[in-house]
Scaffold this active site. Structure first.
Site, PDB file in Angstrom:
ATOM      1  N   CYS A 153       0.838  -1.207   0.000  1.00 37.15           N
ATOM      2  CA  CYS A 153       0.000   0.000   0.000  1.00 37.15           C
ATOM      3  C   CYS A 153       0.876   1.261   0.000  1.00 37.15           C
ATOM      4  O   CYS A 153       1.587   1.504  -0.965  1.00 37.15           O
ATOM      5  CB  CYS A 153      -1.000  -0.040   1.163  1.00 37.15           C
ATOM      6  SG  CYS A 153      -2.353   1.147   0.980  1.00 37.15           S
ATOM      7  N   HIS A 155      -3.811  -4.781  -0.551  1.00 40.34           N
ATOM      8  CA  HIS A 155      -3.439  -5.391   0.723  1.00 40.34           C
ATOM      9  C   HIS A 155      -3.525  -6.912   0.621  1.00 40.34           C
ATOM     10  O   HIS A 155      -4.618  -7.481   0.723  1.00 40.34           O
ATOM     11  CB  HIS A 155      -4.387  -4.919   1.833  1.00 40.34           C
ATOM     12  CG  HIS A 155      -4.187  -3.496   2.231  1.00 40.34           C
ATOM     13  ND1 HIS A 155      -3.257  -3.114   3.177  1.00 40.34           N
ATOM     14  CD2 HIS A 155      -4.781  -2.362   1.801  1.00 40.34           C
ATOM     15  CE1 HIS A 155      -3.304  -1.799   3.320  1.00 40.34           C
ATOM     16  NE2 HIS A 155      -4.217  -1.320   2.488  1.00 40.34           N
ATOM     17  N   GLU A 176      -2.688  -9.063   2.789  1.00 35.76           N
ATOM     18  CA  GLU A 176      -3.105  -9.601   4.099  1.00 35.76           C
ATOM     19  C   GLU A 176      -4.609  -9.487   4.324  1.00 35.76           C
ATOM     20  O   GLU A 176      -5.150 -10.071   5.256  1.00 35.76           O
ATOM     21  CB  GLU A 176      -2.336  -8.899   5.226  1.00 35.76           C
ATOM     22  CG  GLU A 176      -2.804  -7.516   5.592  1.00 35.76           C
ATOM     23  CD  GLU A 176      -2.386  -6.404   4.641  1.00 35.76           C
ATOM     24  OE1 GLU A 176      -2.684  -5.238   4.936  1.00 35.76           O
ATOM     25  OE2 GLU A 176      -1.736  -6.698   3.604  1.00 35.76           O
TER      26      GLU A 176
END
Length: 198
Positions: A79, A180, A182
């Site tokens: 990011c 992202h 994750e």
């Protein structure tokens, strides 16, 4: 051990949780020696470009990150951690970026769409990637800016949001993603797993 660089402006714990799920040892740290001795290094980030660069400078981490991203070890920016690798950003015109890659960060044109670009969108590869999936996969975004590298060859993927937006770079052992991983479910876990296997 994976070093997650802590400069006070990152989505640190969600990254840590994802790595833990994959069975990887990680540490959130701003310690120079721990960062540079790690097997893999991650630079996460949320927030404003200028504030993040100021935080890196305050913690004495600018040269550390530049060394960490010199290509000798697997390095991943996430990011804002992608955007900081460039020279400058329209978000903070007076702030100087890390300059690991030549180019700038631009505001996403509105085209009648909501900014920030938030939610799930598909990514398309521009070249064979060592960590990204081969097929068009959906991942999770939250961003108002996108990268414009001088060298288009480092771009590994793009997405469409009003227009084509560069959202990933790959150059040797240096990788960076606007989305992202994750927070991107099975696809994101697969990307992180490939990164950890490098």
């Amino acid at each position: 051990m994976v070093a997650i660089i802590d400069y006070g402006a990152g989505n640190l714990h969600s990254v840590t949780n994802a790595l833990e799920y994959l069975g990887a040892r990680s540490e959130i740290t701003s310690d120079r020696d721990k960062i540079l001795s790690a097997s893999h290094i991650i630079l996460p980030g949320v927030g404003a470009f200028g504030n993040a660069m100021a935080a890196l400078e305050e913690k004495g981490l600018i040269d550390v990150v530049r060394r960490a991203a010199d290509g000798t070890k697997p390095f991943l920016g996430i990011c804002l951690g992608l955007q900081l690798l460039f020279e400058r950003s329209e978000e903070s015109p007076n702030a100087e970026g890390l300059g690991i890659f030549k180019g700038s960060v631009k505001k996403i044109p509105e085209h009648g769409l909501k900014i920030p670009h938030m939610g799930w969108n598909s990514i398309m590869l521009t070249k064979k990637s060592r960590i990204l999936p081969d097929d068009a996969s959906f991942v999770y975004f939250v961003h108002s800016y996108y990268i414009q590298p001088h060298d288009g060859d480092i771009v590994s993927a793009y997405t469409e949001y009003g227009e084509r937006l560069n959202i990933a770079v790959e150059d040797g052992n240096v990788f960076a993603l606007q989305f992202h991983p994750e927070k991107s479910g099975v696809v994101g876990m697969g990307i992180l797993k490939k990164f950890l296997a490098l």
